[in-house]
Scaffold this motif. Structure first.
Motif, mmCIF file in Angstrom:
data_model
loop_
_atom_site.group_PDB
_atom_site.id
_atom_site.type_symbol
_atom_site.label_atom_id
_atom_site.label_comp_id
_atom_site.label_asym_id
_atom_site.label_seq_id
_atom_site.Cartn_x
_atom_site.Cartn_y
_atom_site.Cartn_z
ATOM 1 N N HIS A 228 0.844 -1.178 0.089
ATOM 2 C CA HIS A 228 -0.075 -0.013 0.072
ATOM 3 C C HIS A 228 0.842 1.131 -0.032
ATOM 4 C CE1 HIS A 228 -2.440 -3.095 2.048
ATOM 5 N NE2 HIS A 228 -3.458 -2.464 1.457
ATOM 6 N N LEU A 229 0.235 2.321 -0.618
ATOM 7 C CA LEU A 229 1.135 3.531 -0.726
ATOM 8 C C LEU A 229 0.263 4.683 -0.630
ATOM 9 C CD1 LEU A 229 3.927 4.913 -1.184
ATOM 10 C CD2 LEU A 229 3.332 4.640 -3.847
ATOM 11 N N SER A 230 0.490 5.622 0.334
ATOM 12 C CA SER A 230 0.132 7.240 0.236
ATOM 13 C C SER A 230 -1.701 7.040 0.434
ATOM 14 C CB SER A 230 0.616 8.102 -0.544
ATOM 15 O OG SER A 230 1.930 8.215 -0.438
ATOM 16 N N GLU A 231 -2.115 6.108 1.144
ATOM 17 C CA GLU A 231 -3.632 5.939 1.054
ATOM 18 C C GLU A 231 -4.306 7.050 1.855
ATOM 19 O OE1 GLU A 231 -4.903 2.220 2.544
ATOM 20 O OE2 GLU A 231 -7.074 2.571 2.226
ATOM 21 N N GLY A 232 -3.600 7.395 3.084
ATOM 22 C CA GLY A 232 -4.402 8.617 3.643
ATOM 23 C C GLY A 232 -3.279 9.475 4.411
ATOM 24 N N LEU A 233 -3.863 10.718 4.568
ATOM 25 C CA LEU A 233 -2.946 11.883 5.157
ATOM 26 C C LEU A 233 -2.374 11.533 6.451
ATOM 27 C CD1 LEU A 233 -5.043 14.951 3.832
ATOM 28 C CD2 LEU A 233 -2.804 14.170 3.034
ATOM 29 N N ASP A 234 -3.252 10.923 7.294
ATOM 30 C CA ASP A 234 -2.722 10.475 8.757
ATOM 31 C C ASP A 234 -1.658 9.297 8.607
ATOM 32 O OD1 ASP A 234 -4.700 8.933 7.804
ATOM 33 O OD2 ASP A 234 -5.826 8.546 9.548
ATOM 34 N N GLU A 235 -1.893 8.337 7.508
ATOM 35 C CA GLU A 235 -0.934 7.200 7.273
ATOM 36 C C GLU A 235 0.459 7.952 6.999
ATOM 37 O OE1 GLU A 235 -1.847 5.308 3.806
ATOM 38 O OE2 GLU A 235 -0.393 3.830 3.913
ATOM 39 N N ILE A 236 0.176 8.889 5.886
ATOM 40 C CA ILE A 236 1.339 9.558 5.441
ATOM 41 C C ILE A 236 2.228 10.201 6.671
ATOM 42 C CG2 ILE A 236 2.444 11.177 3.857
ATOM 43 C CD1 ILE A 236 0.094 10.574 1.990
ATOM 44 N N LYS A 237 1.468 10.935 7.334
ATOM 45 C CA LYS A 237 2.390 11.558 8.787
ATOM 46 C C LYS A 237 2.915 10.482 9.540
ATOM 47 C CE LYS A 237 0.582 14.597 12.281
ATOM 48 N NZ LYS A 237 0.017 14.029 13.434
ATOM 49 N N TRP A 238 2.078 9.254 9.877
ATOM 50 C CA TRP A 238 2.778 8.441 10.595
ATOM 51 C C TRP A 238 4.143 7.942 10.044
ATOM 52 C CZ3 TRP A 238 -0.171 3.055 11.878
ATOM 53 C CH2 TRP A 238 0.276 2.488 12.854
ATOM 54 N N VAL A 239 4.056 7.690 8.709
ATOM 55 C CA VAL A 239 5.077 7.275 7.937
ATOM 56 C C VAL A 239 6.350 8.011 8.272
ATOM 57 C CG1 VAL A 239 6.143 6.459 5.703
ATOM 58 C CG2 VAL A 239 3.948 5.648 6.338
ATOM 59 N N ASN A 240 6.078 9.573 8.226
ATOM 60 C CA ASN A 240 7.059 10.250 8.192
ATOM 61 C C ASN A 240 7.884 10.299 9.564
ATOM 62 O OD1 ASN A 240 7.513 11.598 5.696
ATOM 63 N ND2 ASN A 240 5.435 12.788 5.788
ATOM 64 N N GLU A 241 6.929 10.085 10.759
ATOM 65 C CA GLU A 241 7.393 9.894 11.961
ATOM 66 C C GLU A 241 8.302 8.589 12.224
ATOM 67 O OE1 GLU A 241 3.209 12.020 13.590
ATOM 68 O OE2 GLU A 241 3.735 10.037 14.281
ATOM 69 N N LEU A 242 7.635 7.477 11.690
ATOM 70 C CA LEU A 242 8.592 6.382 11.713
ATOM 71 C C LEU A 242 9.814 6.158 11.208
ATOM 72 C CD1 LEU A 242 5.435 3.847 11.298
ATOM 73 C CD2 LEU A 242 6.656 4.219 13.415
ATOM 74 N N GLU A 243 9.826 6.894 9.884
ATOM 75 C CA GLU A 243 10.901 6.932 8.922
ATOM 76 C C GLU A 243 11.219 8.394 8.496
ATOM 77 O OE1 GLU A 243 12.485 4.153 8.315
ATOM 78 O OE2 GLU A 243 10.618 2.653 9.058
ATOM 79 N N PRO A 244 11.804 9.016 9.476
ATOM 80 C CA PRO A 244 12.101 10.766 9.169
ATOM 81 C C PRO A 244 13.097 10.614 8.004
ATOM 82 C CG PRO A 244 12.870 9.919 11.378
ATOM 83 C CD PRO A 244 12.469 8.904 10.913
ATOM 84 N N GLY A 245 12.912 11.723 7.540
ATOM 85 C CA GLY A 245 13.852 12.215 6.471
ATOM 86 C C GLY A 245 13.396 11.867 4.867
ATOM 87 N N LEU A 246 12.120 11.197 4.892
ATOM 88 C CA LEU A 246 12.060 10.640 3.452
ATOM 89 C C LEU A 246 11.521 11.852 2.753
ATOM 90 C CD1 LEU A 246 9.821 7.642 4.457
ATOM 91 C CD2 LEU A 246 12.169 7.637 3.509
ATOM 92 N N GLN A 247 12.021 11.872 1.277
ATOM 93 C CA GLN A 247 11.118 12.815 0.289
ATOM 94 C C GLN A 247 9.972 12.784 0.018
ATOM 95 O OE1 GLN A 247 13.296 14.997 -2.155
ATOM 96 N NE2 GLN A 247 14.706 14.953 -0.665
ATOM 97 N N CYS A 248 9.751 11.320 0.280
ATOM 98 C CA CYS A 248 8.186 10.547 -0.174
ATOM 99 C C CYS A 248 8.062 9.438 0.531
ATOM 100 C CB CYS A 248 7.980 10.722 -1.636
ATOM 101 S SG CYS A 248 8.836 9.594 -2.443
#
Ligand code: FE
Length: 435
Positions: A228-248
């Motif tokens: 799965h990829l970029s399904e929800g805004l809250d999911e994307i925020k969570w991914v950014n917290e779990l894996e900081p420093g991503l461009q996407c």
């Protein structure tokens, strides 16, 4: 060489070679030779004049539809879970998805559920699918076996999760990688056109070390990937917290070879790509599995026109318990509706002269056939050399009193038809379902 697998179906043939338009033939012959299409003809060519012909009269014959994102274990609770208040990403998982998936450690439960699921799937217009099972290797192999016995074609994934799941539905990274490799070895050569696909559920449930191990397996065993990829805004925020420093978000897969670098990848949803994600996807061999109904329940619509304009492959999917039905005609209709609503809310907003950018019926049908089918290289069309997947439809129950063209009839089947219109289904030249 002709053999006993050479035959023809006769009827009103409709398919899409290009996404812009339907190709329609009335009273035409589609020739099947060794499981592949040998083309569509108004009359049988000389070398085929003695082959068996199954004459379906005025019935409509289309390529089988490809469901590119389907959670098999969620079929049991289809139609449930969209009525809960959205108070966080995990609610639906905690109440429905994870408890249900945990039952599949019990093979007897898995057999009863998957036997029903695969039986029902055979009665749909779907001829091939890309699906998730659960984290359980034995139940995953059981699902593959049932699909194979019924003559279906699919990629099936043993799911991987080593964080943010529930007790009893989680593995360590080491266990998960080991079980996945054992499963890849177990299924080698066993299930015909039912093949394995590496399946990290998504970044929130998969640590970096698990993703790295799965990327290595995908390359070593030459197995494609789904997630799965970029399904929800809250999911994307969570991914950014779990894996900081991503461009996407997609970069979290890409750095482990899971975004279509050496092996192809299918990514479900892809609703909120940023510019970096759109660019990265365009550079990789990645297909978007668009699930419009599921996305609309979450009040979102994926930018499908933009993906197509950027040359990114797109297929359609049900997703399953995000929706209530396996029927791909519904998904085609929802893809058209979703694209029109998105256009209406963006480019057209306030401009009565804006050119229509929503999907046409032909485009949406193409995504459900040749678009998704491109994962197999040659599925979703009746052009010569394509896998002979065909669905025969009787539209008498929805016909009116006027004579309609083949294009009108497929338009009406998408709008008003359902699985009750199916008369027969063929997968790779084999008859797998008849009423
Ligand atoms: Fe999903």
């Amino acid at each position: 060489m002709m053999d006993e697998q050479t035959f023809a179906l006769k009827g009103t043939v409709v398919y899409t070679e290009e996404k812009e338009r339907f190709v329609c033939f009335e009273q035409a012959y589609i020739i099947c030779e060794n499981g592949l299409s040998a083309g569509v003809y108004p009359e049988l060519p000389g070398q085929y004049r003695n082959i068996p012909v199954k004459d379906y009269g005025s019935h409509v014959i289309i390529p089988g539809l490809c469901d590119m994102h389907l959670h098999a274990p969620q079929y049991g609770f289809r139609g449930l879970g969209r009525n809960i208040d959205a108070d966080g990403w995990g609610t639906w998982f905690d109440i429905y998805a994870f408890p249900e998936e945990s039952h599949y450690r019990d093979l007897d439960y898995a057999y009863r559920a998957y036997d029903r699921f695969t039986g029902d799937l055979m009665k749909t217009t779907t001829t091939r699918a890309v699906m998730f099972s659960t984290i359980h290797r034995p139940a995953t192999e059981l699902l593959m076996s049932l699909l194979y016995q019924k003559g279906f074609a699919a990629y099936v994934g043993k799911v991987n999760m080593d964080r943010n799941s529930m007790d009893g539905l989680i593995e360590t990274a080491r266990e998960s990688i080991h079980e996945t490799e054992q499963w890849l070895l177990d299924c080698q050569g066993l299930y015909g056109s039912v093949k394995p696909i590496i399946t990290p559920r998504y970044v929130p449930t998969c640590s970096g070390s698990l993703l790295e191990g799965l990327g290595n397996l995908a390359v070593r065993y030459k197995v494609p990937v789904q997630s799965h990829l970029s399904e929800g805004l809250d999911e994307i925020k969570w991914v950014n917290e779990l894996e900081p420093g991503l461009q996407c978000y997609a970069e979290a897969y890409d750095r482990h070879g899971l975004l279509g670098s050496e092996v192809p990848a299918v990514m479900a949803h892809c609703v909120f790509p940023n510019q970096a994600e759109m660019k990265l996807m365009a550079e990789r061999n990645v297909m978007v599995a668009h699930c419009p109904e599921c996305n609309m329940f979450a009040a979102n619509i994926a930018p499908i026109r933009e993906y197509m304009d950027n040359g990114i492959a797109v297929g359609l999917g049900t997703d399953m318990a995000g929706v209530g039905r396996l029927e791909m005609f519904q998904v085609i209709k929802h893809a058209i509706l979703a694209s029109r609503v998105r256009w209406g809310a963006t480019e057209r907003a306030g401009n009565p002269d804006a050119p229509m950018k929503g999907l046409s019926w032909a485009e949406a049908f193409y995504l459900a056939t040749k678009g998704g089918g491109s994962l197999w290289g040659n599925a979703g069309s009746f052009e010569p050399g394509y896998l002979f997947d065909a669905v025969v439809l009787d539209d008498t129950s929805i016909a009116d009193l006027s004579r309609r063209s083949a294009c009108e009839r497929i338009e009406r089947l998408i709008q008003a038809g359902d699985d009750r219109n199916i008369v027969a289904k063929y997968i790779e030249g084999k008859s797998v379902y008849h009423i």
